[in-house]
Design an enzyme around this catalytic site. Structure first.
Site, PDB file in Angstrom:
ATOM      1  N   ALA A 153       0.825  -1.207   0.000  1.00  0.00           N
ATOM      2  CA  ALA A 153       0.000   0.000   0.000  1.00  0.00           C
ATOM      3  C   ALA A 153       0.862   1.261   0.000  1.00  0.00           C
ATOM      4  CB  ALA A 153      -0.920  -0.011   1.217  1.00  0.00           C
ATOM      5  N   TYR A 154       1.940   1.218   0.766  1.00  0.00           N
ATOM      6  CA  TYR A 154       2.846   2.370   0.824  1.00  0.00           C
ATOM      7  C   TYR A 154       3.514   2.594  -0.526  1.00  0.00           C
ATOM      8  CZ  TYR A 154       6.772   5.273   2.428  1.00  0.00           C
ATOM      9  OH  TYR A 154       7.700   6.274   2.600  1.00  0.00           O
ATOM     10  N   VAL A 155       4.000   1.527  -1.129  1.00  0.00           N
ATOM     11  CA  VAL A 155       4.661   1.640  -2.424  1.00  0.00           C
ATOM     12  C   VAL A 155       3.685   2.133  -3.491  1.00  0.00           C
ATOM     13  CG1 VAL A 155       5.656   0.278  -4.302  1.00  0.00           C
ATOM     14  CG2 VAL A 155       6.573   0.065  -2.002  1.00  0.00           C
ATOM     15  N   SER A 157       1.386   4.249  -3.077  1.00  0.00           N
ATOM     16  CA  SER A 157       1.297   5.702  -2.936  1.00  0.00           C
ATOM     17  C   SER A 157       2.556   6.389  -3.447  1.00  0.00           C
ATOM     18  CB  SER A 157       1.025   6.084  -1.475  1.00  0.00           C
ATOM     19  OG  SER A 157       2.150   5.881  -0.648  1.00  0.00           O
TER      20      SER A 157
END
Length: 245
Positions: A153-155, A157
């Site tokens: 999820a972070y990647v 973004s």
């Protein structure tokens, strides 16, 4: 002090971690700096006061980076107090880890609001206001290349951050403004350390050939280069990670 000739930087998320190191490095290069905060006004004011006490020039601006009105106000306050804006460094961001299969969609929306919408809002204002000869610098992550499990999820973004950054560089053709992203590797900040046990941190500290975690000052050096002498680098993502990827 002549604010007409002094270069001015606005650093979002400037009250701690990488943002604080960027502020301190740009001040060392002679910039007047607007230190932005979202939640920790006291830390931002303490940093700005220390800069002023040492003979530098700094102000504090606040607000949610994803809120257009708040960011318009922050940019306007910077221009009014310091005479204009030459460099915008967008270090503001949040990181929530977890496997894609189990990830809480509320957390996904919260993270993407700050990391994607926030970067977009700040980049939009920067594109409208940064003076010729200036630079816009966003922050991505090396995990777009290393693809560590748990970072999906972070990647997602941060891949969006890279995409909009590189396109904005081309949309600003003829404006004499560079637009780049810096992608840190594992860096010893509270954002990175949160939720990691000692074994995980030790493993990550050995991952790069230089066999240590990055320090916020390491990332700030890359930012300072793009903000200053690195005028021929444009529309790029710079991986500041000690050779990890």
């Amino acid at each position: 002090m002549n604010t007409e000739t002094k270069r001015v930087a606005l650093v979002t998320g400037g009250s701690g971690g990488i943002g604080r190191a960027v502020v301190e490095r740009l001040v060392a290069d002679g910039f007047a700096v607007a230190v932005h905060y979202a939640g920790n006004k006291e830390a931002a004011e303490t940093l700005a006061n220390s800069i002023t006490a040492a003979g530098g020039q700094a102000i504090v601006v606040g607000g949610d980076v994803a809120d257009e009105g708040a960011m318009i106000a922050a940019f306007e306050a910077t221009e009014e107090a310091l005479g204009g804006i030459d460099v915008v460094v967008n270090t503001a961001g949040i990181m929530i880890l977890g496997s894609i299969v189990d990830f809480d969609l509320v957390d996904l929306d919260r993270m993407h609001r700050t990391n994607i919408r926030g970067t977009f809002v700040v980049s939009q204002q920067a594109a409208r206001r940064v003076r010729a000869g200036g630079a816009i610098i966003n922050v991505s992550t090396t995990v777009t290349k290393t693809q560590f499990p748990g970072y999906g999820a972070y990647v997602a973004s941060k891949a969006a951050v890279e995409g909009m950054t590189l396109i904005l560089a081309r949309e600003l053709r003829g404006k004499d403004i560079t637009v780049n992203a810096v992608a840190p590797g594992p860096t010893a900040t509270p954002l990175f350390m949160n939720g990691k046990d000692d074994q995980t941190v030790a493993q990550l500290s050995k991952a790069a050939p230089l066999e240590r975690l990055g320090q916020p000052q390491d990332i700030a050096e890359s930012v300072a280069f793009l903000a200053g002498p690195g005028r021929w680098i444009n529309g790029k993502t710079i991986y500041s990670n000690g050779g990890l990827a």
